[in-house]
Scaffold this active site. Structure first.
Site, PDB file in Angstrom:
ATOM      1  N   GLU A  93      -9.022  -7.112   4.494  1.00 27.52           N
ATOM      2  CA  GLU A  93      -8.128  -8.158   3.957  1.00 27.52           C
ATOM      3  C   GLU A  93      -7.468  -8.870   4.931  1.00 27.52           C
ATOM      4  O   GLU A  93      -7.312 -10.307   4.749  1.00 27.52           O
ATOM      5  CB  GLU A  93      -7.055  -7.418   2.842  1.00 27.52           C
ATOM      6  CG  GLU A  93      -7.625  -6.904   1.458  1.00 27.52           C
ATOM      7  CD  GLU A  93      -6.850  -5.947   0.916  1.00 27.52           C
ATOM      8  OE1 GLU A  93      -5.640  -5.884   0.917  1.00 27.52           O
ATOM      9  OE2 GLU A  93      -7.435  -5.109   0.084  1.00 27.52           O
ATOM     10  N   TYR A 138       0.837  -1.267  -0.077  1.00 31.64           N
ATOM     11  CA  TYR A 138       0.066   0.235   0.035  1.00 31.64           C
ATOM     12  C   TYR A 138       0.852   1.290  -0.267  1.00 31.64           C
ATOM     13  O   TYR A 138       0.483   2.565  -0.568  1.00 31.64           O
ATOM     14  CB  TYR A 138      -0.954  -0.014   1.067  1.00 31.64           C
ATOM     15  CG  TYR A 138      -2.387  -0.764   0.881  1.00 31.64           C
ATOM     16  CD1 TYR A 138      -3.324  -0.534   0.124  1.00 31.64           C
ATOM     17  CD2 TYR A 138      -2.258  -2.217   1.091  1.00 31.64           C
ATOM     18  CE1 TYR A 138      -4.314  -1.157  -0.126  1.00 31.64           C
ATOM     19  CE2 TYR A 138      -3.201  -3.015   0.877  1.00 31.64           C
ATOM     20  CZ  TYR A 138      -4.499  -2.418   0.068  1.00 31.64           C
ATOM     21  OH  TYR A 138      -5.589  -3.234  -0.280  1.00 31.64           O
TER      22      TYR A 138
END
Length: 377
Positions: free
Chosen positions: A137, A95
């Site tokens: 997630e 990310y």
């Protein structure tokens, strides 16, 4: 919490994202892959070339900007993306890389208009968006049927149409558990491709007595040959090993939905086939309308015959105009919950036809074969 001044900056950039969003994300992907070519082992290069993935990312960022006052409201919209991230093994460490090059894309496209204040506000807000994904997630990784990519043996390879192959794969090391409508993710190394390639393929049957069944259509998208689908058709044979990640996806029939209409076009029959099998077996009222170009291109004839024998109301329509259906094909289905799957073009047409029939959007559930957010729904 983000300061009110920064929230206002985010809100003020919504028109800019509407105008330049896809351009920004196209630059983002280009710069990120130049700096981190190893990520090409995760991302679908065909979707980059034809523009679907940049558009999907732009739509996601835009949705986040519109809902900055309550970011949790975007969770339902991003669940499908999170499932794909888990299936692709995208981890928290990815990310910051995405954030860095997304901000660089904004700066490059907007130039002097991308003030330090705008970049700072979006940098902080991106971190909040990333935290939402990472949290969702994490739970998906913990709930997955198995960890990472596991080897399966190809037990059967069956041509169900001239361009669709049904694979049956099995493994003694994992539990073959999934929800109807989900997909597996295949990891392969096509000769001459230059990268590992990952692709999602829908599970097409609830019958796991011989293994997990999924279908692959030989693809050519906008003159770009489907590298993995062609490799699967031409190079993978019975007895070969395939590496799969655990089933994923949020396209499923809700338990309280008892009167159902399934609509599928072409290879969109794949997840719908498993869903129809599952709901018929549970004794639900099932109507299934399927379309394709002609009889030779009708897949899963054996499975369709089986659900019809068990009570499903099955209608098959052949049409040379891409197999599209019209609102006349859905007469008498106004009180049903509707589940649709097909190509992006098919999906757009079906949504329009159903709305013109007066069917409430809340009763239409869909899964396009392509990045979902690029439908703009």
């Amino acid at each position: 919490m983000i300061a009110e001044a920064k929230k206002q900056i985010i809100k003020d950039t919504v028109p800019v994202l509407e105008e330049h969003g896809t351009e920004i994300t196209t630059v983002f992907y280009k710069r990120m892959f130049e700096a981190h070519p190893e990520l090409l082992n995760i991302f679908n290069k065909t979707n980059q070339k034809v523009g679907d993935q940049p558009k999907a990312l732009a739509m996601t960022v835009l949705a986040a900007a519109r809902h900055i006052e309550d970011i949790e409201t975007i969770v339902p919209a991003v669940m499908g993306i999170a499932h794909k991230h888990r299936a692709l093994e995208i981890r928290p460490e990815h990310y910051p890389i995405v954030g860095k090059y997304l901000l660089e894309g904004i700066k490059e496209v907007l130039g002097d208009a991308a003030t330090p204040e705008i970049i700072d506000a979006w940098g902080e807000y991106y971190g909040k968006i990333a935290d939402v994904f990472i949290g969702i997630e994490k739970e998906m990784y913990e709930a997955a049927a198995w960890e990472g990519f596991k080897p399966f043996v190809v037990k059967k390879k069956e041509n169900v149409t001239p361009d669709i192959v049904r694979f049956t794969v099995d493994s003694d090391d994992v539990a073959k558990s999934f929800t109807a409508g989900q997909y597996i993710t295949v990891k392969v190394n096509p000769e001459g491709y230059g990268n590992t390639a990952l692709r999602h393929y829908s599970i097409c049957s609830m019958d796991t007595s011989e293994g997990i069944k999924f279908a692959v259509k030989r693809e050519a998208i906008k003159d770009k040959e489907g590298v993995v689908s062609n490799y699967m058709h031409d190079s993978i044979e019975e007895g070969d090993a395939l590496f799969l990640s655990a089933p994923a996806g949020d396209f499923k029939v809700e338990e309280d939905h008892d009167k159902l209409l399934f609509i599928a076009g072409g290879v969109g029959a794949t997840p719908v086939m498993a869903m129809a099998e599952d709901t018929v077996a549970k004794g639900k009222d099932v109507k299934y309308v399927y379309s394709c170009i002609n009889k030779d291109h009708q897949p899963f004839k054996d499975q369709m015959a089986a659900i019809e024998a068990k009570g499903a109301d099955l209608k098959i329509k052949f049409s040379e105009t891409e197999g599209f259906l019209s609102k006349e094909d859905f007469v008498g289905s106004e009180d049903r919950e509707i589940y649709i799957c097909g190509s992006m073009g098919f999906m757009g047409t079906m949504m329009k036809e159903l709305k013109e029939r007066g069917i409430e959007e809340s009763r239409i559930h869909f899964e396009p074969f392509g990045p979902k957010m690029s439908l703009g729904a």
